[in-house]
Design a protein around this motif. Structure first.
Motif, PDB file in Angstrom:
ATOM      1  N   UNK A 170       0.838  -1.212   0.000  1.00  0.00           N
ATOM      2  CA  UNK A 170       0.000   0.000   0.000  1.00  0.00           C
ATOM      3  C   UNK A 170       0.873   1.263   0.000  1.00  0.00           C
ATOM      4  N   UNK A 171       0.562   2.190  -0.875  1.00  0.00           N
ATOM      5  CA  UNK A 171       1.266   3.478  -0.888  1.00  0.00           C
ATOM      6  C   UNK A 171       0.454   4.548  -0.163  1.00  0.00           C
ATOM      7  N   UNK A 172      -0.712   4.155   0.347  1.00  0.00           N
ATOM      8  CA  UNK A 172      -1.572   5.033   1.157  1.00  0.00           C
ATOM      9  C   UNK A 172      -2.102   6.224   0.367  1.00  0.00           C
ATOM     10  N   UNK A 173      -2.395   5.986  -0.896  1.00  0.00           N
ATOM     11  CA  UNK A 173      -2.938   7.061  -1.737  1.00  0.00           C
ATOM     12  C   UNK A 173      -4.428   6.816  -1.996  1.00  0.00           C
ATOM     13  N   UNK A 174      -4.711   5.777  -2.777  1.00  0.00           N
ATOM     14  CA  UNK A 174      -6.134   5.502  -2.990  1.00  0.00           C
ATOM     15  C   UNK A 174      -6.490   4.026  -2.884  1.00  0.00           C
ATOM     16  N   UNK A 175      -5.662   3.287  -2.178  1.00  0.00           N
ATOM     17  CA  UNK A 175      -5.943   1.874  -1.951  1.00  0.00           C
ATOM     18  C   UNK A 175      -7.086   1.734  -0.940  1.00  0.00           C
ATOM     19  N   UNK A 176      -7.896   0.693  -1.066  1.00  0.00           N
ATOM     20  CA  UNK A 176      -8.953   0.485  -0.073  1.00  0.00           C
ATOM     21  C   UNK A 176      -8.372  -0.030   1.251  1.00  0.00           C
ATOM     22  N   UNK A 177      -9.134   0.177   2.313  1.00  0.00           N
ATOM     23  CA  UNK A 177      -8.758  -0.297   3.651  1.00  0.00           C
ATOM     24  C   UNK A 177      -7.323   0.065   4.016  1.00  0.00           C
ATOM     25  N   UNK A 178      -7.023   1.349   3.857  1.00  0.00           N
ATOM     26  CA  UNK A 178      -5.681   1.846   4.184  1.00  0.00           C
ATOM     27  C   UNK A 178      -5.691   2.419   5.603  1.00  0.00           C
ATOM     28  N   UNK A 179      -4.852   1.844   6.456  1.00  0.00           N
ATOM     29  CA  UNK A 179      -4.809   2.254   7.864  1.00  0.00           C
ATOM     30  C   UNK A 179      -4.254   3.667   8.034  1.00  0.00           C
ATOM     31  N   UNK A 180      -3.412   4.063   7.099  1.00  0.00           N
ATOM     32  CA  UNK A 180      -2.806   5.395   7.196  1.00  0.00           C
ATOM     33  C   UNK A 180      -3.870   6.465   6.909  1.00  0.00           C
ATOM     34  N   UNK A 181      -4.615   6.244   5.830  1.00  0.00           N
ATOM     35  CA  UNK A 181      -5.642   7.231   5.495  1.00  0.00           C
ATOM     36  C   UNK A 181      -6.730   7.291   6.573  1.00  0.00           C
ATOM     37  N   UNK A 182      -7.009   6.158   7.141  1.00  0.00           N
ATOM     38  CA  UNK A 182      -7.965   6.123   8.258  1.00  0.00           C
ATOM     39  C   UNK A 182      -7.445   6.959   9.432  1.00  0.00           C
ATOM     40  N   UNK A 183      -6.167   6.779   9.741  1.00  0.00           N
ATOM     41  CA  UNK A 183      -5.572   7.514  10.863  1.00  0.00           C
ATOM     42  C   UNK A 183      -5.534   9.017  10.587  1.00  0.00           C
ATOM     43  N   UNK A 184      -5.382   9.387   9.320  1.00  0.00           N
ATOM     44  CA  UNK A 184      -5.425  10.809   8.964  1.00  0.00           C
ATOM     45  C   UNK A 184      -6.852  11.335   9.166  1.00  0.00           C
ATOM     46  N   UNK A 185      -7.802  10.528   8.714  1.00  0.00           N
ATOM     47  CA  UNK A 185      -9.208  10.941   8.805  1.00  0.00           C
ATOM     48  C   UNK A 185      -9.666  11.115  10.248  1.00  0.00           C
ATOM     49  N   UNK A 186      -9.199  10.266  11.144  1.00  0.00           N
ATOM     50  CA  UNK A 186      -9.639  10.421  12.530  1.00  0.00           C
ATOM     51  C   UNK A 186      -8.672  11.241  13.385  1.00  0.00           C
ATOM     52  N   UNK A 187      -7.713  11.886  12.722  1.00  0.00           N
ATOM     53  CA  UNK A 187      -6.844  12.830  13.420  1.00  0.00           C
ATOM     54  C   UNK A 187      -5.659  12.224  14.173  1.00  0.00           C
ATOM     55  N   UNK A 188      -5.449  10.937  14.028  1.00  0.00           N
ATOM     56  CA  UNK A 188      -4.304  10.323  14.718  1.00  0.00           C
ATOM     57  C   UNK A 188      -2.994  10.620  14.012  1.00  0.00           C
ATOM     58  N   UNK A 189      -3.085  10.806  12.724  1.00  0.00           N
ATOM     59  CA  UNK A 189      -1.920  11.272  11.970  1.00  0.00           C
ATOM     60  C   UNK A 189      -2.253  12.678  11.480  1.00  0.00           C
ATOM     61  N   UNK A 190      -1.321  13.610  11.699  1.00  0.00           N
ATOM     62  CA  UNK A 190      -1.568  14.996  11.320  1.00  0.00           C
ATOM     63  C   UNK A 190      -1.665  15.123   9.804  1.00  0.00           C
ATOM     64  N   UNK A 191      -2.691  15.842   9.370  1.00  0.00           N
ATOM     65  CA  UNK A 191      -2.922  16.015   7.940  1.00  0.00           C
ATOM     66  C   UNK A 191      -1.713  16.647   7.235  1.00  0.00           C
ATOM     67  N   UNK A 192      -1.077  17.597   7.894  1.00  0.00           N
ATOM     68  CA  UNK A 192       0.067  18.260   7.271  1.00  0.00           C
ATOM     69  C   UNK A 192       1.238  17.306   7.035  1.00  0.00           C
ATOM     70  N   UNK A 193       1.374  16.350   7.930  1.00  0.00           N
ATOM     71  CA  UNK A 193       2.429  15.342   7.736  1.00  0.00           C
ATOM     72  C   UNK A 193       2.078  14.445   6.558  1.00  0.00           C
ATOM     73  N   UNK A 194       0.804  14.141   6.432  1.00  0.00           N
ATOM     74  CA  UNK A 194       0.361  13.302   5.313  1.00  0.00           C
ATOM     75  C   UNK A 194       0.595  14.040   3.988  1.00  0.00           C
ATOM     76  N   UNK A 195       0.318  15.344   3.975  1.00  0.00           N
ATOM     77  CA  UNK A 195       0.571  16.151   2.777  1.00  0.00           C
ATOM     78  C   UNK A 195       2.063  16.092   2.414  1.00  0.00           C
ATOM     79  N   UNK A 196       2.922  16.214   3.410  1.00  0.00           N
ATOM     80  CA  UNK A 196       4.359  16.096   3.159  1.00  0.00           C
ATOM     81  C   UNK A 196       4.707  14.737   2.567  1.00  0.00           C
ATOM     82  N   UNK A 197       4.085  13.710   3.124  1.00  0.00           N
ATOM     83  CA  UNK A 197       4.319  12.353   2.631  1.00  0.00           C
ATOM     84  C   UNK A 197       3.982  12.268   1.140  1.00  0.00           C
TER      85      UNK A 197
END
Ligand SMILES: Nc1nc2c(ncn2[C@@H]2O[C@H](COP(=O)(O)OP(=O)(O)OP(=O)(O)O)[C@@H](O)[C@H]2O)c(=O)[nH]1
Ligand SMILES: [Mg+2]
Ligand SMILES: [Zn+2]
Length: 282
Positions: free
Chosen positions: A243-270
């Motif tokens: 998973x590259x955490x872009x548009x794959x289904x059931x991605x734990x990273x995107x889920x964590x971004x959505x619920x605020x566990x991973x900061x959105x700005x860090x995800x943007x950097x990624x």
């Protein structure tokens, strides 16, 4: 250097770097010259893509205990993208790193707030964040504590105050710094090569020339998320192990971004860094 090393690391522009532990042979007693006969294996090293020649790298420093990113929110402004690239590089090379914001004396409300936001975000991931002012001698003692008995590399944009900080910690050094007339905005490089100095209270520190950009070498798109500590821990929970955490289904990273566990700005950097990594065509 004995000629033989020059072919050792063919893609590196410098076979020996600051921080290397070497064996020397005295060459000339009167002129006090010596030859490097052997380079000991490096515990780690920091690599940077050569700004001029693509696919060539430059070893910035070797055998580092701590890597400091000196950043500023004003004169010049260090972007979050730049900070994140630096952190990825440190993770890749297994060097622990801290972020130090300098020129606090220049910060107004806007910058103070920005600093607090960044501090909260990075501390949540586990990075230490400091606020200092070389000019008004603020926060310096706490920083000194971090440097004791370590080999520290200090990097950051040109003009953030790397040499000024070293001069404050160790006045005997008298390193050349940019004109007091201030930061020109043109990013003139005052320090032109990396150099290591012993600290009076134990340890040593390496001053480096300012960098414009962190060209990441040796990182693949697939590996990138391993170098974001807050993502690393969650990778096993993605449905696909590639998973590259872009548009794959059931991605734990995107889920964590959505619920605020991973900061959105860090995800943007990624995502930005991912975009900048060449797709290797096998
Ligand atoms: N206002 C303010 N100015 C500072 C501070 N620290 C450094 N400066 C100024 O920033 C300018 C750049 O400082 P340097 O120490 O030369 O920066 P550097 O990071 O070593 O730059 P390079 O060697 O080009 O990479 C100088 O004019 C310093 O006086 C600070 O805490 N506050
Ligand atoms: Mg300098
Ligand atoms: Zn994923």
């Amino acid at each position: 250097m004995k000629g033989i090393f020059k072919i050792d690391e063919i893609t590196s522009t410098n076979p020996v770097s600051v921080g290397d532990e070497v064996e020397i042979e005295k060459e000339n007693e009167t002129e006090q010259t010596a030859l490097i006969a052997k380079i000991y294996e490096r515990r780690n090293y920091i690599n940077r893509q050569s700004p001029r020649v693509k696919h060539q790298h430059h070893i910035v420093a070797a055998n580092i205990d701590l890597s400091i990113l000196l950043a500023t929110l004003k004169e010049p402004r260090t972007s979050q993208g730049f900070i994140d690239r630096f952190l990825v590089a440190s993770e890749m090379y297994h060097v622990s790193s801290i972020i130090v914001f300098n020129k606090a004396d220049l910060y107004k409300k806007k910058e103070d707030e920005k600093f607090e936001q960044l501090k909260t975000m990075y501390e949540q991931i586990g990075y230490k964040v400091f606020l200092i002012s070389v000019k008004s001698n603020m926060g310096i003692d706490a920083l000194k504590e971090e440097l004791k008995n370590k080999i520290t590399l200090i990097s950051g944009h040109s003009g953030v105050g790397k040499s000024s900080l070293l001069n404050l910690i160790f006045p005997e050094l008298q390193l050349k710094t940019q004109d007091v007339s201030g930061w020109s905005g043109k990013g003139l490089h005052t320090t032109t090569f990396a150099e290591m100095f012993d600290l009076p209270f134990g340890g040593s520190i390496i001053d480096t020339p300012g960098i414009r950009e962190f060209g990441l070498v040796d990182v693949s798109r697939q590996e990138l998320s391993h170098y974001f500590p807050e993502m690393r821990a969650r990778l096993v929970d993605c449905q696909f192990n590639n998973c590259l955490h872009i548009n794959e289904p059931a991605c734990a990273i995107k889920e964590a971004v959505a619920n605020g566990e991973i900061h959105e700005d860090r995800y943007v950097s990624y995502v930005n860094i991912l975009d900048s990594i060449e797709q290797k065509s096998y």
